[in-house]
Design a protein around this motif. Structure first.
Motif: not given
Length: 577
Positions: A556-577
């Protein structure tokens, strides 16, 4: 003089009454039956046919059973024309004479008014055993129908209100639980009796002529709606393929091919190119194959069309003789109502996924599990049971994730999962787990439903199991850039800790006391690009144990940390595709 509006209202009232009669029949059948397969799993369907044998009303029970009722009634009419009297009851199960497969016994009760059969009430239900060489009648190694159980052609069971005891004796003496089967047949007969009584009341309220005119209108209206729905689709030839894992004898997948031809208001489902009939019991006789084709087509055409013979008139089905979907008698066919019926529907879904746009889901899981039988050490009685708690899940569809516990497609959630505690009372086993399987759901903007992990420990000695099913090689398909669902998996753990993977189709296997059987059912296929799924929905799936953090990232290209969605990491990962 009745006004046009009054006539419309009157027809609607009668149509609704026909539907409630079939519902009342089903309630009576469920509550008066003895076997768990009736009373808890509700593996049955009820319907009403007109005097010509055309289906005019059915409940939302088991689709593959309900729509087939018209075939059984027409076989009765063909054999007993001018010999049908008030108080007659007919029985049938032969797949080559209007039935589905041998365990599904149809009871047909005519309502005769002034010596004319005006309606036929039909109840068709799956019985736990119908004889044959394997208890439970799912013989994965059968090579002809005679090894699968007792064939019952259309025949009178009750004549003018009097039971034909010889016929009942002939049937019950060829099954392993005669008293249970007889009691369940009486439940079906009773349900039909309620149906004919309610129809008789309806005739007295309106008249036989009015009922005949109204049912004719209802069939014509369904035909009109079906033609309109087909006309709304672009003309063209649409192709779909689906595969059955194997037949239990040869390991190669078996192809089901369909060409859907749409021309104006007409639709043809042509299965030329489907593989030839096979040695094993995955063949599907004409009734089951035609019914499955109707289910798939009408699903694509929309939910507002009544599922009756008026709609069926417009959908032509071509099933080549000698093929998997129209085998020559006496080919074995017991698995057909699960596989390949579900795969027929799947092939149609894939063919019509473009013109039907957002109405069709991705693939559903296929059934794969055992029947189990033996002598219960608590009461020394013979039993036959089925793993209804191992059902797979549905595929995602535009706007909604797939539902769990909806598979297989031919049943579409009609078979209920029995209560775990009741199951443990009925059979000598303990349930060790019954839970969603993580990372089994096909990824998508709308994901499939997750599969189920279900473990049983048997303490009867000996216990015998027969594996039947499919979906260990071919996963539920995805649509619109989604990802396929998971495969079925079954494993046996012996008391000495040996792990034995089981095939989807196996001969009877004897288990020792303490053996554990674990079934992991398929998750449904995904619909739409998984990287377009809302990150919050992915996070909720992680919290609920549907998917892992790793799956959230890779699928899903979603980065999850202990607090929930890592929005910065998710945005960066999804931008790669």
């Amino acid at each position: 003089m009745i006004s046009k509006m009054d006539e419309v209202i009157e027809r609607a009232v009668i149509a609704h009454r026909l539907d409630t009669i079939t519902q009342e029949m089903s309630y009576a059948l469920e509550r008066s039956s003895r076997s768990p397969i009736f009373a808890e799993a509700c593996d049955f369907a009820c319907g009403i046919c007109d005097g010509n044998g055309d289906l005019v009303s059915q409940i939302n029970g088991i689709p593959i059973l309900a729509a087939a009722g018209t075939f059984s009634v027409k076989e009765v009419i063909r054999k007993y024309r001018n010999q049908i009297a008030e108080g007659d009851v007919f029985i049938i199960n032969d797949p080559y004479r209007g039935g589905n497969h041998l365990p599904d016994i149809g009871i047909i009760t005519p309502l005769v008014v002034d010596k004319e059969p005006l309606f036929y009430c039909v109840s068709r239900a799956h019985h736990g055993d119908i004889g044959g060489s394997v208890a439970g009648s799912y013989n994965s190694k059968a090579t002809e129908i005679f090894q699968e159980g007792l064939r019952i052609p259309p025949i009178k069971l009750i004549s003018q209100g009097n039971l034909i005891q010889e016929v009942m004796d002939l049937i019950t003496q060829n099954v392993r639980n005669p008293q249970m089967l007889q009691n369940d047949l009486w439940s079906q007969i009773g349900a039909n009796k309620i149906g004919t009584a309610r129809l008789d009341e309806l005739i007295h309220n309106y008249s036989a002529a009015k009922l005949k005119e109204t049912t004719k209108h209802l069939l014509g209206h369904a035909e009109k709606l079906t033609r309109q729905a087909i006309a709304n689709m672009p003309d063209g030839d649409y192709f779909g393929e689906e595969w059955v894992d194997d037949d239990g004898f040869q390991a190669n997948p078996i192809k089901i091919k369909v060409k859907v031809i749409i021309r104006g208001e007409e639709m043809t489902l042509d299965f030329q190119g489907t593989d030839a009939q096979v040695k094993g019991f995955v063949n599907s006789a004409l009734v089951t194959s035609t019914t499955a084709a109707w289910i798939g087509a009408l699903w694509a055409l929309g939910p507002d069309i009544p599922r009756n013979s008026g709609a069926f008139r417009v959908i032509q089905v071509n099933l080549p003789e000698g093929s998997l979907l129209n085998p020559h008698d006496p080919a074995p066919v017991t698995l057909s109502t699960l596989t390949p019926a579900s795969e027929i529907i799947s092939a149609i879904f894939q063919a019509l996924s473009a013109p039907a746009k957002e109405r069709l889901p991705a693939g559903f899981g296929r059934y794969c599990g055992p029947s189990f039988y033996g002598v219960d050490p608590r009461n020394q009685e013979f039993y036959v049971g089925f793993a209804f708690c191992a059902l797979g899940s549905g595929g995602g569809i535009w706007g909604r994730d797939g539902y769990p516990y909806m598979a297989p497609l031919s049943n579409f959630g009609g078979v209920r999962s029995p209560n775990i505690e009741a199951n443990e009372l009925q059979y000598p086993h303990l349930t060790l787990c019954h839970e969603m399987e993580i990372d089994s759901a096909g990824a998508g903007k709308w994901r499939g439903g997750p599969g189920i992990r279900y473990s049983l420990q048997f303490y009867g000695e000996p216990t015998n199991i027969v594996m039947f099913g499919d979906g260990m090689k071919i996963p539920p398909f995805a649509l619109a850039s989604g990802k396929p669902g998971s495969l079925n998996y079954v494993e046996l753990l012996t008391p000495d800790e040996e792990k034995i993977p089981l095939a989807s189709k196996e001969s009877p296997r004897t288990l020792t006391k303490g053996a554990v059987l674990t079934m992991v059912s398929s998750g449904g296929g995904g619909w739409g690009d998984p990287w377009q799924r809302e990150p919050e929905s992915v996070w909720q799936d992680v919290l609920n144990g549907v998917i892992s953090r790793t799956k959230a990232r890779t699928d899903y290209g979603v980065v999850i940390d202990e607090g929930g969605v890592d929005w910065a990491g998710t945005k960066k990962l999804r931008a790669i595709s």
